[in-house]
Design a protein around this motif. Structure first.
Motif, PDB file in Angstrom:
ATOM      1  N   GLN A 321       0.750  -1.078  -0.086  1.00 47.81           N
ATOM      2  CA  GLN A 321       0.077  -0.089  -0.044  1.00 47.81           C
ATOM      3  C   GLN A 321       0.885   1.285  -0.127  1.00 47.81           C
ATOM      4  O   GLN A 321       0.563   2.234  -0.688  1.00 47.81           O
ATOM      5  CB  GLN A 321      -0.812   0.167   1.350  1.00 47.81           C
ATOM      6  N   ASP A 322       1.859   1.421   0.548  1.00 54.50           N
ATOM      7  CA  ASP A 322       2.638   2.250   0.971  1.00 54.50           C
ATOM      8  C   ASP A 322       3.746   2.521  -0.488  1.00 54.50           C
ATOM      9  O   ASP A 322       4.551   1.810  -0.540  1.00 54.50           O
ATOM     10  CB  ASP A 322       3.473   2.371   2.386  1.00 54.50           C
ATOM     11  N   PRO A 323       3.601   3.664  -1.305  1.00 46.49           N
ATOM     12  CA  PRO A 323       4.425   3.490  -2.434  1.00 46.49           C
ATOM     13  C   PRO A 323       5.923   3.569  -2.123  1.00 46.49           C
ATOM     14  O   PRO A 323       6.760   2.982  -2.843  1.00 46.49           O
ATOM     15  CB  PRO A 323       3.860   4.778  -3.297  1.00 46.49           C
ATOM     16  N   ALA A 324       6.108   4.241  -1.190  1.00 49.06           N
ATOM     17  CA  ALA A 324       7.719   4.354  -0.571  1.00 49.06           C
ATOM     18  C   ALA A 324       8.473   2.886  -0.376  1.00 49.06           C
ATOM     19  O   ALA A 324       9.198   2.584  -0.642  1.00 49.06           O
ATOM     20  CB  ALA A 324       8.108   5.350   0.650  1.00 49.06           C
ATOM     21  N   THR A 325       7.412   2.386   0.381  1.00 48.33           N
ATOM     22  CA  THR A 325       7.812   0.984   1.049  1.00 48.33           C
ATOM     23  C   THR A 325       7.916  -0.053  -0.457  1.00 48.33           C
ATOM     24  O   THR A 325       8.607  -0.860  -0.483  1.00 48.33           O
ATOM     25  CB  THR A 325       6.810   0.245   1.691  1.00 48.33           C
ATOM     26  N   LEU A 328      11.021   0.603  -2.118  1.00 48.85           N
ATOM     27  CA  LEU A 328      12.156  -0.158  -1.583  1.00 48.85           C
ATOM     28  C   LEU A 328      12.127  -1.556  -1.472  1.00 48.85           C
ATOM     29  O   LEU A 328      13.541  -2.321  -1.908  1.00 48.85           O
ATOM     30  CB  LEU A 328      12.163   0.012   0.099  1.00 48.85           C
ATOM     31  N   LEU A 329      11.001  -2.243  -2.002  1.00 51.50           N
ATOM     32  CA  LEU A 329      10.792  -3.747  -2.202  1.00 51.50           C
ATOM     33  C   LEU A 329      11.212  -4.097  -3.484  1.00 51.50           C
ATOM     34  O   LEU A 329      11.134  -5.266  -3.933  1.00 51.50           O
ATOM     35  CB  LEU A 329       9.580  -4.188  -1.648  1.00 51.50           C
ATOM     36  N   SER A 330      11.123  -3.064  -4.563  1.00 48.30           N
ATOM     37  CA  SER A 330      11.355  -3.345  -5.858  1.00 48.30           C
ATOM     38  C   SER A 330      13.085  -3.387  -6.341  1.00 48.30           C
ATOM     39  O   SER A 330      13.642  -2.569  -6.247  1.00 48.30           O
ATOM     40  CB  SER A 330      10.700  -2.253  -6.516  1.00 48.30           C
ATOM     41  N   PRO A 331      13.316  -4.575  -6.740  1.00 44.38           N
ATOM     42  CA  PRO A 331      14.637  -4.721  -7.221  1.00 44.38           C
ATOM     43  C   PRO A 331      14.940  -3.740  -8.326  1.00 44.38           C
ATOM     44  O   PRO A 331      13.939  -3.939  -9.346  1.00 44.38           O
ATOM     45  CB  PRO A 331      14.646  -6.344  -7.610  1.00 44.38           C
ATOM     46  N   ARG A 332      16.118  -3.281  -8.428  1.00 47.94           N
ATOM     47  CA  ARG A 332      16.282  -2.362  -9.660  1.00 47.94           C
ATOM     48  C   ARG A 332      17.752  -2.480 -10.176  1.00 47.94           C
ATOM     49  O   ARG A 332      17.929  -2.346 -11.206  1.00 47.94           O
ATOM     50  CB  ARG A 332      16.013  -0.700  -9.306  1.00 47.94           C
ATOM     51  N   LYS A 333      18.488  -2.984  -9.177  1.00 44.91           N
ATOM     52  CA  LYS A 333      20.015  -3.153  -9.699  1.00 44.91           C
ATOM     53  C   LYS A 333      20.129  -4.454 -10.353  1.00 44.91           C
ATOM     54  O   LYS A 333      21.208  -4.408 -11.364  1.00 44.91           O
ATOM     55  CB  LYS A 333      20.808  -3.061  -8.482  1.00 44.91           C
ATOM     56  N   HIS A 334      19.939  -5.344  -9.974  1.00 47.67           N
ATOM     57  CA  HIS A 334      20.194  -6.641 -10.523  1.00 47.67           C
ATOM     58  C   HIS A 334      19.154  -7.279 -11.405  1.00 47.67           C
ATOM     59  O   HIS A 334      17.775  -7.219 -11.174  1.00 47.67           O
ATOM     60  CB  HIS A 334      20.515  -7.897  -9.473  1.00 47.67           C
ATOM     61  N   PRO A 335      19.520  -7.617 -12.603  1.00 43.00           N
ATOM     62  CA  PRO A 335      18.509  -8.344 -13.693  1.00 43.00           C
ATOM     63  C   PRO A 335      17.889  -9.673 -12.902  1.00 43.00           C
ATOM     64  O   PRO A 335      18.283 -10.387 -12.164  1.00 43.00           O
ATOM     65  CB  PRO A 335      19.580  -8.925 -14.846  1.00 43.00           C
ATOM     66  N   TYR A 336      16.737  -9.779 -13.523  1.00 41.10           N
ATOM     67  CA  TYR A 336      15.897 -10.878 -12.787  1.00 41.10           C
ATOM     68  C   TYR A 336      16.550 -12.112 -13.081  1.00 41.10           C
ATOM     69  O   TYR A 336      17.058 -12.342 -14.210  1.00 41.10           O
ATOM     70  CB  TYR A 336      14.572 -10.590 -13.681  1.00 41.10           C
ATOM     71  N   GLY A 337      16.503 -12.996 -12.183  1.00 39.47           N
ATOM     72  CA  GLY A 337      17.206 -14.462 -12.215  1.00 39.47           C
ATOM     73  C   GLY A 337      18.567 -14.365 -11.934  1.00 39.47           C
ATOM     74  O   GLY A 337      19.001 -15.483 -11.732  1.00 39.47           O
ATOM     75  N   THR A 338      19.229 -13.337 -11.481  1.00 32.68           N
ATOM     76  CA  THR A 338      20.945 -13.348 -11.435  1.00 32.68           C
ATOM     77  C   THR A 338      20.885 -13.443 -10.095  1.00 32.68           C
ATOM     78  O   THR A 338      22.114 -13.854  -9.755  1.00 32.68           O
ATOM     79  CB  THR A 338      21.442 -12.068 -12.066  1.00 32.68           C
ATOM     80  N   LYS A 339      20.008 -13.480  -9.041  1.00 33.90           N
ATOM     81  CA  LYS A 339      19.952 -13.754  -7.918  1.00 33.90           C
ATOM     82  C   LYS A 339      18.941 -14.798  -8.106  1.00 33.90           C
ATOM     83  O   LYS A 339      17.958 -14.621  -8.681  1.00 33.90           O
ATOM     84  CB  LYS A 339      19.620 -12.615  -6.820  1.00 33.90           C
ATOM     85  N   ARG A 340      18.717 -15.821  -7.136  1.00 34.83           N
ATOM     86  CA  ARG A 340      17.846 -16.921  -7.096  1.00 34.83           C
ATOM     87  C   ARG A 340      16.452 -16.032  -7.012  1.00 34.83           C
ATOM     88  O   ARG A 340      16.290 -15.522  -5.677  1.00 34.83           O
ATOM     89  CB  ARG A 340      18.218 -17.896  -6.091  1.00 34.83           C
ATOM     90  N   PRO A 341      15.484 -16.117  -7.583  1.00 34.92           N
ATOM     91  CA  PRO A 341      14.208 -15.510  -7.506  1.00 34.92           C
ATOM     92  C   PRO A 341      13.475 -16.445  -6.395  1.00 34.92           C
ATOM     93  O   PRO A 341      13.847 -17.520  -6.306  1.00 34.92           O
ATOM     94  CB  PRO A 341      13.550 -15.776  -8.818  1.00 34.92           C
ATOM     95  N   CYS A 342      12.607 -15.670  -5.784  1.00 30.00           N
ATOM     96  CA  CYS A 342      12.181 -16.422  -4.547  1.00 30.00           C
ATOM     97  C   CYS A 342      10.609 -16.762  -4.732  1.00 30.00           C
ATOM     98  O   CYS A 342       9.979 -16.382  -5.687  1.00 30.00           O
ATOM     99  CB  CYS A 342      12.178 -15.603  -3.392  1.00 30.00           C
ATOM    100  N   PHE A 351       4.221  -6.352   4.581  1.00 29.69           N
ATOM    101  CA  PHE A 351       4.739  -4.817   4.773  1.00 29.69           C
ATOM    102  C   PHE A 351       3.513  -4.011   4.844  1.00 29.69           C
ATOM    103  O   PHE A 351       3.880  -2.775   5.189  1.00 29.69           O
ATOM    104  CB  PHE A 351       5.646  -4.579   3.698  1.00 29.69           C
ATOM    105  N   ASN A 352       2.243  -4.519   4.754  1.00 29.36           N
ATOM    106  CA  ASN A 352       1.111  -3.549   4.875  1.00 29.36           C
ATOM    107  C   ASN A 352       0.805  -3.565   6.441  1.00 29.36           C
ATOM    108  O   ASN A 352      -0.306  -2.830   6.834  1.00 29.36           O
ATOM    109  CB  ASN A 352      -0.070  -3.935   4.020  1.00 29.36           C
ATOM    110  N   ARG A 353       1.430  -4.499   7.252  1.00 30.45           N
ATOM    111  CA  ARG A 353       0.661  -4.634   8.596  1.00 30.45           C
ATOM    112  C   ARG A 353       1.433  -3.720   9.301  1.00 30.45           C
ATOM    113  O   ARG A 353       2.654  -3.381   9.192  1.00 30.45           O
ATOM    114  CB  ARG A 353       1.122  -6.172   8.995  1.00 30.45           C
ATOM    115  N   PRO A 354       0.613  -3.073  10.413  1.00 29.44           N
ATOM    116  CA  PRO A 354       1.020  -1.814  11.219  1.00 29.44           C
ATOM    117  C   PRO A 354       2.434  -2.245  11.911  1.00 29.44           C
ATOM    118  O   PRO A 354       3.234  -1.511  12.308  1.00 29.44           O
ATOM    119  CB  PRO A 354      -0.103  -1.563  11.810  1.00 29.44           C
ATOM    120  N   HIS A 355       2.537  -3.463  12.453  1.00 27.49           N
ATOM    121  CA  HIS A 355       3.557  -3.576  13.172  1.00 27.49           C
ATOM    122  C   HIS A 355       4.729  -4.176  12.461  1.00 27.49           C
ATOM    123  O   HIS A 355       5.796  -4.795  13.376  1.00 27.49           O
ATOM    124  CB  HIS A 355       3.151  -4.680  14.220  1.00 27.49           C
TER     125      HIS A 355
END
Ligand code: N01
Length: 865
Positions: A321-325, A328-342, A351-355
């Protein structure tokens, strides 16, 4: 669990401390190997550091631990009864179920009785006198064995927490890879999780369910696909029910060890909406490998990869929900697949949960861990528990953790200081009779491990049986084979995007580890075929010794570039008629149709089609101008096609590439073709075109005294001849000649004509067909047909000559480079390793051609510098 001191194998009484084989590890590798060794009658010991079977599934008990390969595929295939006796409850089985499966298999096959648990191997020492290994264990025992197998797993040594103050914290500390067996209750606790790889991403949602406060410390955001867990995928179950053997065979020959439909379309060739639709379909399957194989070029082309990466980021923005979060959660530096995708269940939604809070360590680094919590980014937070999900010393950690000393007192740690050099990922020079299962240099962690484990166990056991049958005591890889394997692994890695990323695949997560791509990226099926071929060719690349005999069968197993091999394999399946069986008209139509299917090549500033006067009439040309400000140096280019087919547009992608890479104007000329216009029509046209371009250079936007010639194949012949004619007929003065796999000598046979006669697209028979159409036998000694035969090669312009290892024309190209050099001409000679006659021209289709084309462009720049 202890076993008796002596046992009977095949009627022979064996001492437990002197056996044929010691196996370290009782995970899925060690278990299957034990079964095979027992069935084959080898005395053996299996030593396991843990208290039970299961390996990675014994240790990794963190909340949410699941396998990210579907249970239809992540299971043994060697015991068909298992498929009747065991059924999986879910698509992505959780750790307890997989551990139960391992225990079930161990009980069914009475494996427990042959395994020593809670035993670590401290060191292993090879004796060249006795040709045996001495293994020293944590229980003080010494076991002598002929063969020693490391079945220690790839992700079994957790990385030490490398954060300042880590040892000060007085609260609870957990490491995902060493989770307490009794489980952990985080209810009401303040918890920190460090690390957002697979382990973090799987455990964070479940820890958040219990904790009163959860702070996630993220250094690198990761791509993750929802698992959509549920029953095993019906379409796979149906296929297994219909024909299990066919399904398993397909898995073994596949790229990753799971039957999957391979892509045929580039991510750059479809509109965004189509790309999104295709990706959405793959995404909804909830299978790890699907999203990465929607397009052909995700692994090799950054722009294509970005299409998938952006799709993934859009999914994150839709969940968080929070665009800034979300950002932050969006990979931008490494190409898809060059670290093991999860694969996750509700990871991003957590990360939408308040605690729950996400901390970006790049902007708020951890200053120190304190007695009570973590100081980071100017804040200090107290925690009851810290969870390290910080990964593993992958692939080599468990192997070099044991002090293994081979021949001449060299340890494996020393040998691997600069990289895990090995042959086939199974063995390593200097360490006879030592084998690794799913080690570096094998598909391993880039594959469905079950398929790779079974293949390695079978290869090792079959080899041991062969050695025994033939009376050999030892087997050791040769330095030549090992070095060739290293090159092959590097060739495979070089055409991918993996090296752009600091990942554990690259050893980059552990300080001091060499930076190489540890697993083999060439694919499970290809790798299996290579290993099988090594055995079929009587242990190519190995020396076998025993009973006074020595068998040395040395040589490289694969030298061809992996993407070139793929093209050849694909073409072999098409069953195309040989061109030399066609009429010239049909050959031209075939060539045109092939050209229409290839990628277009890079954009250039401007393209102009025109005609120029030739000795037999007007000649068409196509001019390629860079987008940079001119005037530019000019390269007069002659196309390939054996003087019979092709045109001024037929090498379009290559001309575009050279134009942009070298920042030159290319004028590609359509000279007259045989058999309508035989020798010396092409040579005459080539020289006439060169003169015309030189005379009109300024009008064409070029620099008049900066002219070079270039050509590929028969066009390389025309270019070389034009350079000689320019020297002999008063100009123009050329700055250079770039000859790509040129024809230089039609008068006689060269060794490569026979060595590479067939199987590499340009065949010896096709070359003869070209010559027959172009020139009478008596004309072929004329230097205008065979520039190598010119009486004098002095005074020619500097040359860049590219020859390809698997080209019938290789040796005549090499000979021309040598002859020019002997005549005092400056020559750059690029011997393109693993390439064929056509591969360097295949722009945007074969990534391995990128480096040679760069070298060619550099040479052009150098001519004009
Ligand atoms: O380990 P990882 P993992 N300070 O190395 C971070 C398999 N597996 O245990 O990326 C702060 O992937 C590190 O950050 P960065 C699977 O093959 C499979 O999660 O190095 N952070 C990263 O975020 C997987 O790939 C399954 O910048 C630090 C994380 O810790 C492999 O195991 C499940 C740090 C480590 O991620 C390893 O996964 C689990 C530091 N000092 C695992 N050091 C399934 O089958 C490291 N990090 C589903």
């Amino acid at each position: 669990m202890r076993t008796a001191d002596r046992s009977v194998h095949g009627g022979k009484i064996m001492s437990k401390s002197d056996v044929d084989v010691v196996v370290v590890g009782a995970g899925f590798s060690g278990m299957y190997l034990q079964k095979r060794l027992r069935d084959a009658g080898f005395s053996h010991r299996v030593l396991e550091a843990g208290g039970d079977v299961g390996g990675t599934w014994y240790w990794n008990r963190y909340p949410g631990a699941r396998c990210d390969i579907s249970t239809t595929d992540y299971q043994y295939t060697w015991d068909p009864e298992l498929h009747e006796q065991w059924s999986w409850s879910e698509k992505h089985a959780a750790q307890p179920e997989i551990l139960r499966y391992a225990q079930f298999v161990a009980k069914k096959h009475d494996l427990y009785s042959g395994i020593d648990f809670d035993v670590r191997v401290n060191d292993a020492l090879w004796s060249d006198d006795t040709k045996r290994w001495s293994i020293h264990t944590s229980t003080g025992e010494t076991i002598v064995c002929r063969h020693y197998v490391m079945a220690t797993g790839c992700l079994s040594v957790p990385k030490e927490p490398d954060i300042p103050g880590a040892d000060r914290f007085r609260g609870d500390v957990y490491v995902t890879g060493r989770w307490p067996h009794e489980g952990v209750d985080f209810s009401g606790m303040k918890v920190a999780v460090i690390g957002t790889g697979s382990s973090g991403i799987q455990s964070i949602p479940l820890i958040a369910d219990q904790a009163s406060k959860l702070v996630v410390y993220q250094r690198t955001p990761n791509y993750s696909i929802p698992a959509f867990n549920g029953p095993p995928p019906q379409y796979r179950v149906d296929r297994l029910v219909a024909d299990r053997a066919a399904y398993e065979a397909e898995a073994r020959q596949s790229a990753s060890g799971v039957p999957i439909t391979m892509p045929t379309v580039s991510a750059l060739s479809v509109p965004r909406e189509t790309a999104w639709e295709l990706l959405e379909t793959a995404w909804l399957k909830g299978e790890l490998l699907e999203t990465g194989i929607v397009f052909t070029d995700v692994g090799t082309n950054r722009a294509a990869n970005d299409v998938v990466a952006e799709f993934m980021r859009e999914k994150i923005r839709a969940e968080v929900q929070d665009p800034a979060t979300a950002e932050l959660l969006s990979p931008r530096k490494h190409p898809y697949g060059t670290k093991r995708p999860c694969m996750d269940t509700n990871y991003f939604q957590t990360f939408n949960r308040p605690h729950v809070r996400l901390v970006d360590l790049n902007t708020s680094p951890i200053r120190t861990i304190t007695e009570t919590g973590i100081d980071f980014g100017g804040e200090s937070h107290d925690f009851d528990a810290i969870v390290y999900a910080t990964g593993f010393d992958a692939m080599t950690g468990a192997i070099v953790n044991v002090d293994i000393t081979g021949k001449d007192g060299v340890t494996l740690k020393q040998k691997w200081e600069h990289g895990p050099h090995n042959y086939l990922g199974l063995t390593t020079v200097g360490f006879p009779n030592l084998y690794m299962i799913t080690g570096p240099g094998s598909p391993s962690v880039l594959s469905n491990m079950m398929v790779s484990i079974e293949q390695h166990v079978d290869w090792i056991t079959d080899t041991l049986v062969d050695l025994r049958d033939k009376g050999f005591d030892t087997i050791e890889a040769t330095p030549l084979a090992e070095e060739a394997w290293r090159k092959h692994c590097t060739d495979c890695a070089d055409i991918t995007l993996f090296q752009e990323t600091d990942s554990w695949y690259m050893g980059a997560n552990v300080p001091g580890k060499p930076r190489v791509l540890f697993p083999y990226i060439g694919g499970v099926g290809r790798y299996r075929r290579i290993c099988d071929e090594v055995r079929a060719r009587d242990y190519l690349g190995f020396v076998l010794e025993g009973a006074g005999r020595r068998q040395l069968n040395d040589g490289p197993i694969r030298e061809i570039q992996p993407d070139v091999e793929m093209v050849l394999d694909m073409m072999a399946t098409l069953g195309l008629p040989p061109i030399e069986s066609m009429s010239p008209a049909d050959a031209r139509a075939f060539s045109d149709a092939s050209s229409a299917m290839r990628p277009p090549g890079p954009a250039v500033g401007e393209i102009i089609d025109g005609t120029l006067p030739g000795p037999g009439g007007p000649l068409e040309y196509r001019l390629y101008r860079p987008s940079t400000t001119g005037p530019h140096p000019v390269v007069v280019y002659f196309h390939g096609g054996g003087w019979v087919f092709g045109s001024h547009t037929s090498d379009d992608p290559l001309c575009r590439a050279l134009c942009t890479l070298a920042d030159v104007v290319i004028v590609s000329v359509n000279y007259r073709h045989a058999p309508e216009d035989r020798f010396p029509a092409a040579a005459d046209d080539g020289y006439a075109a060169l003169r015309w371009v030189a005379d009109n250079a300024a009008a064409l936007g070029g620099v008049p005294d900066r002219i070079a010639v270039a050509g590929w194949s028969a066009g390389g012949n025309v270019a070389a001849v034009a350079a000689q004619l320019a020297r002999d007929n008063g100009g123009p003065t050329l700055r250079g000649q770039l000859l790509l796999t040129p024809v230089t000598d039609g008068s006689r046979q060269h060794r490569s004509h026979d060595e590479n006669a067939d199987g590499y697209i340009l065949t010896k028979a096709l070359m003869e067909w070209f010559w027959n159409h172009y020139a009478d036998p008596e004309d072929r000694s004329d230097p205008r047909a065979s520039p190598l035969l010119a009486a004098d090669l002095t005074g020619l312009p500097p040359a860049m000559i590219v020859t390809a290892q698997y080209d019938p024309l290789r040796d005549e190209g090499d000979a021309y480079a040598r002859a020019l050099e002997s005549a005092g001409v400056p020559v750059q000679h690029l011997r393109a390793r693993g390439h064929i006659h056509t591969s360097i021209t295949m722009v945007d289709a074969l990534p391995s051609g990128v480096a040679p084309r760069r070298r060619m462009a550099d040479a052009l720049r150098g001519f004009f510098a």
